[in-house]
Enzyme design. Structure first.
Site, PDB file in Angstrom:
ATOM      1  N   HIS A   1       0.874  -1.207   0.061  1.00  0.00           N
ATOM      2  CA  HIS A   1      -0.077   0.008   0.017  1.00  0.00           C
ATOM      3  C   HIS A   1       1.020   1.199   0.108  1.00  0.00           C
ATOM      4  CE1 HIS A   1      -4.004  -1.704   1.396  1.00  0.00           C
ATOM      5  NE2 HIS A   1      -3.966  -1.583   0.203  1.00  0.00           N
TER       6      HIS A   1
ATOM      7  N   ARG B   1      -9.237  -4.289 -12.050  1.00  0.00           N
ATOM      8  CA  ARG B   1      -9.336  -5.193 -11.219  1.00  0.00           C
ATOM      9  C   ARG B   1     -10.847  -5.248 -10.294  1.00  0.00           C
ATOM     10  NH1 ARG B   1      -4.504  -1.974 -10.699  1.00  0.00           N
ATOM     11  NH2 ARG B   1      -2.648  -3.076 -10.728  1.00  0.00           N
TER      12      ARG B   1
ATOM     13  N   ARG C   1     -10.761  -8.023 -15.593  1.00  0.00           N
ATOM     14  CA  ARG C   1     -10.292  -9.265 -14.836  1.00  0.00           C
ATOM     15  C   ARG C   1     -11.339  -9.949 -14.004  1.00  0.00           C
ATOM     16  NH1 ARG C   1      -4.978  -8.932 -11.682  1.00  0.00           N
ATOM     17  NH2 ARG C   1      -6.242  -8.062  -9.977  1.00  0.00           N
TER      18      ARG C   1
ATOM     19  N   CYS D   1      -0.098  -6.035 -18.649  1.00  0.00           N
ATOM     20  CA  CYS D   1      -0.609  -5.388 -17.715  1.00  0.00           C
ATOM     21  C   CYS D   1      -0.125  -5.003 -16.444  1.00  0.00           C
ATOM     22  CB  CYS D   1      -2.121  -5.607 -17.569  1.00  0.00           C
ATOM     23  SG  CYS D   1      -2.399  -7.166 -16.906  1.00  0.00           S
TER      24      CYS D   1
END
Length: 560
Positions: free
Chosen positions: A186, A288, A324, A485
């Protein structure tokens, strides 16, 4: 005397100035500390500190906005986790003082995460920060945080928690360097979103003295202590050249001789659209969708899914939007699915398509929502499955997608076996998208969250380049598109090499688009192909980088 340290550059740019160090000043509560016997009062005190921490994190997220809001909301959910709360209450009932009960409960859960695969291991720093904030409240000591300074500085830390990173002020913090962390943590994600130069996994950075003058290059991963003035001047000139090239970068992705390479954005949902559009994304190469499913007690409704998908599709009329399907399971568990059996290495376990084959209704629901979201939009919807390994996986997904009305069903190539047999998988897959992050991790057997293995977590590794070349050649032979990607696409030099290998589209974080566009525009397709040939002949990752630079002379003019 000047000294150069090397870590992993996760956010490009140059920062130069004196250092200040973030220290975790929250003391560990004494082992064996006991409360006065009033279990109910001690429990209330603990739960109040938990809730205050969760509220504070949520408010910080609201102030920061963007990706930071999502990250800090996830941290607030950690604080409120019922299982952790139950463990704290149990320990208090046994006589342990509140602060120690929190410390022990969180530490036990922390150790579980650290050994549970890349995704959850990356959340260890997040959990440590939540623990320290709760414990600080219970002990009545100041909360951990960024040092105060009237002058801009370079921040040093063992690691940075999202709550710290999200609220870093680029006017005060010139760059940051951490001893731990990885490119998918993160901390790295937020650094890129903030545009702050950042280097993680920098061995030796813990020995840099407070107040030392350092030069941080977030592109190369170099941290120079006490640099000579000419070194600083050259680095700042390169940074200025990069910024100028990025500002001038406009239009579709093309090589200097006009070969079109669509440059697409990686997004996690509608919130990422403004940055993608602002940076000139020609579509979406990786949506995502798991961010819609994670950190919630129930699966998103059909209507929620349709709305989230349609927002992205409508933003790119006439353009490619590659979605995806749910990439969850094992190391990204979903609260509303049965917990999987304990796995010694979840990164190699039941995840991605493997998990969806165990719960096909979940996949059917997602595909139905995607098909409905696509109706009445002009986007070119393509849907791909993650963690595909063989022909059986590919055929199963293609058939499942077709039943849902999805016309273009492809696969992610991130398992080495899929790359090696790509020619056979292309018989059923409408397209390939190479996920270089996981492909590198699996091909080199190096967990991408372990900083000491950073030289293996490198997409320039010759073995990884060869797998990409095999996949691209198989796609071309079958008349199938083949995109990349992963983070490799965001490296301007490697992006040129990928195009030379036959990759047809490149997808990356929005902030990387301008420099990749500029690098392609500075070279012909023939130069990209020559660079690819030179890189494939290289013996090491460093040799590959040098070979690419020699074959791509325009990089120097761009400050790269």
């Amino acid at each position: 005397m000047s000294e150069t340290l090397t870590g992993v550059g996760v956010s490009a740019g140059v920062g130069y100035g004196r250092t200040l160090r973030l220290t975790r000043s929250v003391p560990e509560p004494p082992a064996g500390s006991r409360h006065d016997g009033d279990v109910a009062a001690e429990t209330r005190r603990a739960m109040a500190a938990v809730e205050e921490t969760a509220v504070d994190l949520t408010e910080r997220g609201e102030r920061a906005g963007g990706e930071a809001k999502d990250v800090l909301t996830a941290q607030a959910l950690m604080a409120r986790d019922p299982a952790l709360a139950g463990d704290v209450e149990r320990r208090i009932a046994e006589g342990t003082a509140a602060a120690r009960a929190v410390f022990d409960a969180f530490t036990q859960y922390r150790d579980m995460l650290a050994n549970a695969g890349a995704y959850l291991a990356a959340r260890v720093a997040d959990l440590d920060d939540v623990r320290d904030r709760i414990v600080a409240r219970l002990l009545g000591v100041p909360l951990p945080g960024i040092p105060e300074s009237g002058d801009p500085f370079v921040l040093l830390a063992q690691d940075l928690a999202p709550a710290d990173t999200a609220l870093l002020d680029p006017e005060r913090v010139l760059a940051f360097v951490t001893r731990e962390g990885g490119p998918t943590s993160h901390t790295a994600i937020l650094a890129r979103a903030l545009g702050l130069p950042a280097v993680v996994a920098c061995e030796g950075s813990e020995k840099i003295a407070d107040g030392a003058q350092v030069l941080v290059d977030g592109a190369t991963g170099e941290v120079v202590v006490a640099p000579e003035p000419d070194v600083v001047e050259r680095a700042e000139a390169r940074a200025a050249a990069r910024a100028s090239a990025a500002r001038r970068s406009r239009g579709p992705g093309r090589t200097a001789d006009g070969h079109h390479v669509p440059l697409l954005a990686n997004v996690g949902g509608p919130k990422d659209l403004p940055a993608a559009l602002e940076n000139g994304a020609e579509g979406v190469g990786l949506y995502r969708t798991e961010f819609l499913f994670l950190d919630r007690a129930d699966a998103p409704t059909h209507e929620e899914q349709v709305a989230a998908y349609r927002a992205v599709l409508e933003a790119f009329p006439g353009a490619k939007v590659v979605v995806r399907t749910l990439d969850a399971g094992a190391d990204k568990p979903l609260a509303f699915l049965p917990a999987p059996a304990e796995e010694p290495n979840p990164a190699l376990g039941e995840r991605g398509l493997r998990m969806m084959r165990l719960f096909p209704d979940m996949l059917d629901a997602q595909l139905a929502a995607l098909a409905e979201a696509h109706r009445d939009t002009e986007a070119d919807l393509q849907v791909m499955a993650p963690m595909v390994t063989d022909v059986e996986d590919t055929e199963w997904f293609a058939a499942t997608a077709a039943r849902a009305g999805i016309e273009q069903a492809g696969i992610m190539v991130e398992v080495p076996a899929a790359a090696l047999r790509a020619a056979h998988l292309a018989e059923s897959a409408a397209f390939f998208s190479i996920g270089t992050n996981d492909l590198t991790q699996y091909a080199c057997a190096a967990d991408r969250e372990i900083g000491t293995l950073s030289r293996f977590q490198d997409p320039w590794q010759p073995g990884v380049v060869e797998l990409v070349a095999l996949t691209a050649a198989a796609a071309e032979g079958a008349g199938r598109p083949c995109g990349v990607c992963g983070e490799a696409a965001a490296d301007p030099a490697l992006a040129c090499v990928l195009v030379g290998l036959g990759v047809s589209t490149l997808s990356m974080g929005a902030a990387a688009l301008p420099m990749v566009r500029a690098a392609l525009a500075a070279h012909t397709l023939e130069q990209c192909q020559a660079a690819a040939t030179a890189v494939r002949a290289a013996r090491t990752a460093d040799d590959a980088r040098r070979a690419a630079r020699d074959a791509l002379p325009g990089l120097a003019d761009l400050g790269l």
